[in-house]
Design a protein around this motif. Structure first.
Motif, mmCIF file in Angstrom:
data_model
loop_
_atom_site.group_PDB
_atom_site.id
_atom_site.type_symbol
_atom_site.label_atom_id
_atom_site.label_comp_id
_atom_site.label_asym_id
_atom_site.label_seq_id
_atom_site.Cartn_x
_atom_site.Cartn_y
_atom_site.Cartn_z
ATOM 1 N N LEU A 120 58.518 60.776 45.671
ATOM 2 C CA LEU A 120 59.826 60.350 45.162
ATOM 3 C C LEU A 120 59.781 58.913 44.663
ATOM 4 O O LEU A 120 60.602 58.501 43.854
ATOM 5 N N ILE B 77 61.701 68.796 52.551
ATOM 6 C CA ILE B 77 62.112 67.406 52.685
ATOM 7 C C ILE B 77 63.575 67.302 53.075
ATOM 8 O O ILE B 77 64.445 67.931 52.475
ATOM 9 N N LEU C 144 66.231 64.397 53.292
ATOM 10 C CA LEU C 144 66.444 63.001 52.942
ATOM 11 C C LEU C 144 67.418 62.359 53.921
ATOM 12 O O LEU C 144 68.236 63.037 54.531
ATOM 13 N N GLU D 239 70.038 60.472 53.434
ATOM 14 C CA GLU D 239 71.467 60.621 53.151
ATOM 15 C C GLU D 239 71.816 62.077 52.837
ATOM 16 O O GLU D 239 72.906 62.363 52.377
ATOM 17 N N GLY E 38 71.430 64.342 50.563
ATOM 18 C CA GLY E 38 71.211 64.853 49.214
ATOM 19 C C GLY E 38 71.960 66.143 48.929
ATOM 20 O O GLY E 38 71.507 66.985 48.163
ATOM 21 N N LEU E 39 73.123 66.294 49.585
ATOM 22 C CA LEU E 39 73.884 67.532 49.413
ATOM 23 C C LEU E 39 75.112 67.269 48.549
ATOM 24 O O LEU E 39 75.804 66.268 48.739
ATOM 25 N N PRO E 40 75.417 68.156 47.603
ATOM 26 C CA PRO E 40 76.610 67.948 46.779
ATOM 27 C C PRO E 40 77.881 68.140 47.606
ATOM 28 O O PRO E 40 78.051 69.188 48.247
ATOM 29 N N PRO E 41 78.793 67.151 47.605
ATOM 30 C CA PRO E 41 79.962 67.196 48.485
ATOM 31 C C PRO E 41 80.892 68.372 48.228
ATOM 32 O O PRO E 41 81.563 68.843 49.143
ATOM 33 N N ALA F 50 80.061 71.400 47.429
ATOM 34 C CA ALA F 50 79.468 72.708 47.714
ATOM 35 C C ALA F 50 79.818 73.169 49.122
ATOM 36 O O ALA F 50 80.168 72.376 49.984
ATOM 37 N N LEU G 149 75.261 76.808 49.005
ATOM 38 C CA LEU G 149 74.225 75.847 48.632
ATOM 39 C C LEU G 149 72.852 76.302 49.141
ATOM 40 O O LEU G 149 71.861 76.262 48.410
ATOM 41 N N VAL H 15 69.424 76.963 47.053
ATOM 42 C CA VAL H 15 68.125 76.310 47.299
ATOM 43 C C VAL H 15 67.069 77.371 47.620
ATOM 44 O O VAL H 15 65.936 77.297 47.138
ATOM 45 N N ALA I 100 68.163 73.112 54.612
ATOM 46 C CA ALA I 100 67.708 73.085 53.219
ATOM 47 C C ALA I 100 66.225 72.705 53.139
ATOM 48 O O ALA I 100 65.496 73.193 52.285
ATOM 49 N N ALA I 101 65.778 71.843 54.064
ATOM 50 C CA ALA I 101 64.371 71.431 54.063
ATOM 51 C C ALA I 101 63.461 72.559 54.546
ATOM 52 O O ALA I 101 62.293 72.606 54.182
#
Lengths: 246, 325
Positions: free
Chosen positions: B65, B93, B95, B97, B99-102, B104, B109, B113, B155-156
């Motif tokens: 990244l 991964i 992250l 913070e 990295g999720l769209p608020p 969704a 989501l 993914v 998600a990771a």
């Protein structure tokens, strides 16, 4: 094999972003409600009288050009700016989709929403009496795609370099300014004299002129198309160079 | 899947400069000053450090990244700076913070993914496992910090990665969620995944780490198992802690020794100094004569925090100036 997988991922990202845009109320206002209001408004007012064609025939191509600016520049600009703020771009770029696939997915979303706009806004315009030149319809599709490329690249350039609040403000303000004075809806001849020589060099004026030439006369306005292509190339290069992912 | 014990991440001499920084008169700021570390499959590698030590930068250079200024990074044998879809599909991964769209919703989501991978984990099963099904239809912006963390972790993991990077995975978790997350991470280790996580919480490191790398101002200042790091410091200071009835004149037991005895909260005694077996014998006799059985008795009861503070202090003494390029 891997190209097919990439295409599937890009399409999936495009579908996901299309859904996100169409579910967002503010985006819908920008992408459908305001263009439709503009279209109806222009058929009920004398702004476009005396141009040698009916009000709706002059208004419809300009409003479709405005739709392109709504979705590519303001819509995708704002969405990408906030995705960048929340780390969504970074996260998705670490999945097999990757950075290239993510940007391609955004382009797919712009094109899908643009198709929806063309069907809805174009359908209403036809109902109001719009009669585009038959060859103009064929010319219009690549011109809309070229306009989408230029405006999306500009939207991503701003989203990738400015804070999302600034992107929100700038892309909305520019949308209004170009919408009114940018030669997109109102032909250059109907603008204040000082603006007339300038608007042809703006992406808004170029797209508006090119679409009106196609729809009214069925001809390709080559200088306007060239201006649009230059904007797309320059903005695309600049966005690739300066876009920051975080 | 690689064999347990084989390296999944090899970092050598990793340097990262950022800038130019206006407040440094336009000079570059050195964030990483030559990081070396190896993480292995089937192990939990913990990068421990205070905020600003360079943990996230190290992770992001390992993930591709961020670009690096110098050094080499091999992730599953490849350079992460040129990661292709194949390599990305083997790495999960999370992250810092999220990295999720608020806007969704978590399940929607996660399905999206999951669609990026060829053989994802079943979304519903993972969601149930992490308790995400309890808030599946709430938009992410309305979730608590701990709930968001769990969605980001899911998600990771959704793509069945061989290596997972978790940046501060237990930040903001309530004790119950933390238990869920810790149990899942331990299970992933048992499955043979390579797990690299950062934390500033010593509890996490003590509980989870097979190997700890202590990062301080852009350098790894100590590496090893928790036990090795504790042993490393053992001779520097010894401490005996003891709980028993309050108000005992415990200092009498150490009359002939240099040990210092203190009663902290009533009934909790600490004895500090170069303790010998003679001291222990004296203490045992003293207690025996008085018929006192302590509630607890612990020797060398240092924890990672003591080690961490001592190493950080040493490292600060060695390099008083800020690293600059």
């Amino acid at each position: 094999m891997s190209a097919a997988r990439l295409a599937r991922r890009v399409w999936q990202q495009g579908r996901y972003e299309t859904g996100a845009m169409l579910r967002n109320g503010e985006q819908l206002i920008l992408m459908l409600v305001l263009p439709l209001l503009g279209l109806v408004g222009l058929t009920m007012t004398p702004f476009l009288d005396g141009l040698g064609a009916s009000r709706i025939d002059v208004a419809a191509p300009g409003i479709l050009a405005l739709c392109t600016m709504s979705v590519g520049f303001t819509g995708q600009g704002i969405a990408t700016g906030f995705d960048r703020r929340y780390g969504v771009l970074r996260f998705l770029s670490t999945t097999p989709l990757g950075r290239g696939g993510l940007i391609a997915g955004k382009v797919v979303a712009v094109l899908v929403v643009l198709a929806v706009q063309v069907v809805v806004v174009g359908g209403v315009a036809l109902a109001l009496g719009w009669r585009p030149a038959p060859s103009g319809v064929l010319l219009g599709i690549p011109l809309l795609a070229l306009g989408a490329a230029a405006f999306t690249a500009l939207g991503l350039l701003i989203a990738g370099t400015a804070r999302p609040e600034a992107t929100l403000a700038v892309t909305n303000l520019v949308w209004i300014l170009l919408g009114v004075f940018g030669g997109i809806v109102l032909p250059a001849t109907r603008l204040p004299a000082a603006l007339e020589p300038v608007v042809g060099f703006l992406p808004s004026g170029a797209l508006g002129e090119a679409l009106r030439a196609a729809s009214l006369e069925g001809t390709l306005n080559l200088p306007a198309a060239a201006v649009l292509a230059i904007w797309a190339a320059v903005a695309g290069t600049a966005a690739t160079r300066w876009f920051r992912w975080s | 899947m690689l064999r347990t014990g084989s390296p999944c991440l090899e970092i050598e001499g990793l340097v990262k400069d950022v800038g130019p920084i206006p407040s440094l008169d336009g000079r570059m700021k050195r964030i990483l000053a030559g990081v070396d570390l190896v993480a292995r499959q089937g192990e939990i590698t913990v990068i421990l450090g205070v905020n600003g030590a360079g943990k996230t930068t190290t992770l992001e250079c390992a993930q591709g990244l961020q670009t690096r200024t110098a050094g080499t990074v091999r992730l599953l044998g490849q350079d992460p700076a040129r990661a292709d879809a194949e390599l990305r599909s083997r790495v999960g991964i999370m992250l810092q913070e999220g990295g999720l769209p608020p806007a969704a919703r978590p399940l929607h989501l996660l399905r999206h993914v999951a669609g990026m991978y060829t053989d994802p984990r079943p979304v519903d099963e993972l969601a149930r496992r992490l308790g995400i099904d309890e808030f599946a239809s709430t938009t992410i912006r309305r979730l608590s910090g701990g709930q968001k963390q769990r969605v980001a972790l899911a998600a990771a993991l959704i793509g069945r990665p061989e290596v997972v990077f978790l940046d501060e995975p237990s930040a903001g978790l309530d004790p119950q969620s933390r238990q869920l997350v810790v149990a899942l991470i331990e299970e992933l280790r048992a499955e043979g995944l390579g797990i690299v996580l950062t934390t500033h919480l010593l509890d996490d490191a003590e509980r989870l780490a097979d190997v700890v790398h202590i990062l301080d101002r852009g350098r790894v200042v100590a590496s090893g198992t928790v036990a090795e790091l504790l042993a490393h410091r053992r001779d520097a200071a010894r401490r005996l802690t003891l709980t028993a009835e309050p108000g005992l004149p415990l200092a009498d037991a150490f009359a002939g020794s240099a040990a210092e005895v203190a009663e902290g909260p009533a009934g909790q005694y600490t004895v500090d100094g170069e303790l010998t077996t003679a001291d222990l014998l004296a203490l045992a006799s003293w207690l025996h004569e008085r018929g006192i059985m302590p509630h607890s008795l612990e020797l060398g009861a240092q924890n990672l925090e003591d080690v961490f503070l001592a190493i950080a202090a040493e490292s600060a003494a060695e390099s008083p100036q800020e690293h600059r390029a």
